[in-house]
Design a protein around this motif. Structure first.
Motif, PDB file in Angstrom:
ATOM      1  N   LEU A  30     -57.653  13.567  25.706  1.00 20.76           N
ATOM      2  CA  LEU A  30     -57.006  12.351  26.182  1.00 20.76           C
ATOM      3  C   LEU A  30     -56.223  12.530  27.477  1.00 20.76           C
ATOM      4  N   ASP A  31     -55.974  13.775  27.876  1.00 19.51           N
ATOM      5  CA  ASP A  31     -55.231  14.070  29.104  1.00 19.51           C
ATOM      6  C   ASP A  31     -55.924  15.227  29.816  1.00 19.51           C
ATOM      7  N   VAL A  32     -56.872  14.901  30.691  1.00 19.45           N
ATOM      8  CA  VAL A  32     -57.604  15.976  31.371  1.00 19.45           C
ATOM      9  C   VAL A  32     -56.735  16.723  32.379  1.00 19.45           C
ATOM     10  N   SER A  33     -55.568  16.180  32.718  1.00 17.78           N
ATOM     11  CA  SER A  33     -54.643  16.910  33.598  1.00 17.78           C
ATOM     12  C   SER A  33     -53.946  18.030  32.839  1.00 17.78           C
ATOM     13  N   MET A  34     -53.986  17.968  31.513  1.00 17.45           N
ATOM     14  CA  MET A  34     -53.329  18.959  30.659  1.00 17.45           C
ATOM     15  C   MET A  34     -51.860  19.089  31.054  1.00 17.45           C
ATOM     16  N   SER A  35     -51.193  17.943  31.196  1.00 14.32           N
ATOM     17  CA  SER A  35     -49.808  17.914  31.663  1.00 14.32           C
ATOM     18  C   SER A  35     -48.783  18.027  30.544  1.00 14.32           C
ATOM     19  N   GLY A  36     -49.252  18.057  29.311  1.00 19.37           N
ATOM     20  CA  GLY A  36     -48.331  18.082  28.180  1.00 19.37           C
ATOM     21  C   GLY A  36     -47.779  19.458  27.876  1.00 19.37           C
ATOM     22  N   ASP A  37     -47.040  19.524  26.789  1.00 14.49           N
ATOM     23  CA  ASP A  37     -46.469  20.779  26.298  1.00 14.49           C
ATOM     24  C   ASP A  37     -47.336  21.257  25.140  1.00 14.49           C
ATOM     25  N   ARG A  53     -57.812  22.743  32.384  1.00 12.82           N
ATOM     26  CA  ARG A  53     -57.314  22.138  33.634  1.00 12.82           C
ATOM     27  C   ARG A  53     -58.393  22.168  34.710  1.00 12.82           C
ATOM     28  N   GLU A  54     -59.082  23.298  34.819  1.00 13.68           N
ATOM     29  CA  GLU A  54     -60.156  23.401  35.812  1.00 13.68           C
ATOM     30  C   GLU A  54     -61.279  22.416  35.504  1.00 13.68           C
ATOM     31  N   MET A  55     -61.692  22.363  34.248  1.00 13.43           N
ATOM     32  CA  MET A  55     -62.746  21.421  33.876  1.00 13.43           C
ATOM     33  C   MET A  55     -62.288  19.984  34.081  1.00 13.43           C
ATOM     34  N   GLY A  56     -61.008  19.715  33.813  1.00 13.33           N
ATOM     35  CA  GLY A  56     -60.475  18.370  34.004  1.00 13.33           C
ATOM     36  C   GLY A  56     -60.535  17.922  35.449  1.00 13.33           C
ATOM     37  N   GLU A  57     -60.215  18.834  36.372  1.00 10.83           N
ATOM     38  CA  GLU A  57     -60.298  18.503  37.797  1.00 10.83           C
ATOM     39  C   GLU A  57     -61.729  18.166  38.187  1.00 10.83           C
ATOM     40  N   THR A  58     -62.678  18.924  37.647  1.00  9.75           N
ATOM     41  CA  THR A  58     -64.089  18.663  37.928  1.00  9.75           C
ATOM     42  C   THR A  58     -64.506  17.324  37.337  1.00  9.75           C
ATOM     43  N   TRP A  59     -64.108  17.059  36.096  1.00 11.54           N
ATOM     44  CA  TRP A  59     -64.457  15.810  35.427  1.00 11.54           C
ATOM     45  C   TRP A  59     -63.877  14.614  36.186  1.00 11.54           C
ATOM     46  N   ALA A  60     -62.627  14.740  36.622  1.00 15.31           N
ATOM     47  CA  ALA A  60     -61.970  13.626  37.312  1.00 15.31           C
ATOM     48  C   ALA A  60     -62.603  13.349  38.672  1.00 15.31           C
ATOM     49  N   ALA A  61     -63.142  14.373  39.305  1.00 12.43           N
ATOM     50  CA  ALA A  61     -63.757  14.249  40.638  1.00 12.43           C
ATOM     51  C   ALA A  61     -62.770  13.615  41.605  1.00 12.43           C
ATOM     52  N   GLU A  62     -63.098  12.442  42.158  1.00 14.28           N
ATOM     53  CA  GLU A  62     -62.225  11.822  43.163  1.00 14.28           C
ATOM     54  C   GLU A  62     -61.066  11.041  42.532  1.00 14.28           C
ATOM     55  N   LEU A  63     -61.098  10.851  41.228  1.00 12.56           N
ATOM     56  CA  LEU A  63     -60.005  10.150  40.552  1.00 12.56           C
ATOM     57  C   LEU A  63     -58.811  11.070  40.343  1.00 12.56           C
ATOM     58  N   ASP A  64     -57.628  10.505  40.277  1.00 11.72           N
ATOM     59  CA  ASP A  64     -56.450  11.262  39.869  1.00 11.72           C
ATOM     60  C   ASP A  64     -56.681  11.697  38.427  1.00 11.72           C
ATOM     61  N   SER A  65     -56.293  12.907  38.079  1.00 10.65           N
ATOM     62  CA  SER A  65     -56.550  13.410  36.722  1.00 10.65           C
ATOM     63  C   SER A  65     -55.747  12.648  35.660  1.00 10.65           C
ATOM     64  N   VAL A  70     -60.286   8.762  33.035  1.00 14.41           N
ATOM     65  CA  VAL A  70     -60.574  10.130  32.595  1.00 14.41           C
ATOM     66  C   VAL A  70     -59.512  10.661  31.641  1.00 14.41           C
ATOM     67  N   SER A  71     -58.345  10.078  31.665  1.00 15.70           N
ATOM     68  CA  SER A  71     -57.233  10.480  30.794  1.00 15.70           C
ATOM     69  C   SER A  71     -56.664   9.247  30.096  1.00 15.70           C
ATOM     70  N   PRO A  72     -57.313   8.799  29.037  1.00 23.56           N
ATOM     71  CA  PRO A  72     -56.893   7.550  28.398  1.00 23.56           C
ATOM     72  C   PRO A  72     -55.482   7.570  27.825  1.00 23.56           C
ATOM     73  N   LEU A  73     -54.869   8.724  27.707  1.00 26.34           N
ATOM     74  CA  LEU A  73     -53.477   8.799  27.262  1.00 26.34           C
ATOM     75  C   LEU A  73     -52.571   7.982  28.186  1.00 26.34           C
ATOM     76  N   PHE A  74     -52.949   7.848  29.456  1.00 28.67           N
ATOM     77  CA  PHE A  74     -52.114   7.178  30.450  1.00 28.67           C
ATOM     78  C   PHE A  74     -52.511   5.716  30.694  1.00 28.67           C
ATOM     79  N   GLY A  75     -53.454   5.221  29.905  1.00 28.13           N
ATOM     80  CA  GLY A  75     -53.911   3.846  30.095  1.00 28.13           C
ATOM     81  C   GLY A  75     -53.174   2.848  29.225  1.00 28.13           C
TER      82      GLY A  75
END
Length: 145
Positions: A30-37, A53-65, A70-75
């Motif tokens: 749910l958070d491809v930025s892996m910004s949690g604890d 985190r590396e895979m998340g950056e690739t998945w997000a591509a031009e979108l903010d992670s 790509v990170s429905p936790l923030f929607g």
């Protein structure tokens, strides 16, 4: 697939299209930025924060992670359908799934959290594991209800 499904449902709401009757998410990312604890996760034998985190950056591509696509936790979640979540306590996504569940509940979404104690990523689909048999049975009940 679970995170992608949640993001797709959020996008359906944004573009004002109908939601599915049920959203069933198994160990969603749910958070491809892996910004949690993630310190509270005892052990995850399958996934690690740095690699994700590396895979998340690739998945997000031009979108903010942290873009909901790509990170429905923030929607925005208030228009999501009945949502059933499955997650194990021994997977790195556990804290984010609990946050997402709480966000759903706080926004009035009919949500259910199923936690597999000492279970790992996608435990709900493991063959020959009693916890997965129970999870599968519950998934069928949700679909047929």
């Amino acid at each position: 697939g679970g995170g992608l499904s949640a993001a797709f449902a959020e996008h359906l709401a944004v573009i004002d299209l109908p939601q599915p009757e049920n959203l069933i998410l198994i160990s969603p990312w749910l958070d491809v930025s892996m910004s949690g604890d993630y310190d509270e996760v005892e052990v995850d034998p399958m996934l690690g924060v740095d690699g994700l985190r590396e895979m998340g950056e690739t998945w997000a591509a031009e979108l903010d992670s942290k873009d909901y696509k790509v990170s429905p936790l923030f929607g925005e979640v208030e228009n999501l359908p009945k949502t059933t979540l499955f997650v194990g306590t021994h997977e790195i996504f556990y804290p984010d799934v609990v946050k997402f569940y709480n966000k759903l509940k706080d926004n009035g979404v009919d949500a259910e959290l199923n936690v597999g104690e000492e279970m790992t990523h996608v435990y709900a689909i493991y063959p020959l594991v009693s916890e997965s048999k129970e999870a599968f049975k519950h998934i069928v009940e949700v679909i047929l209800d």
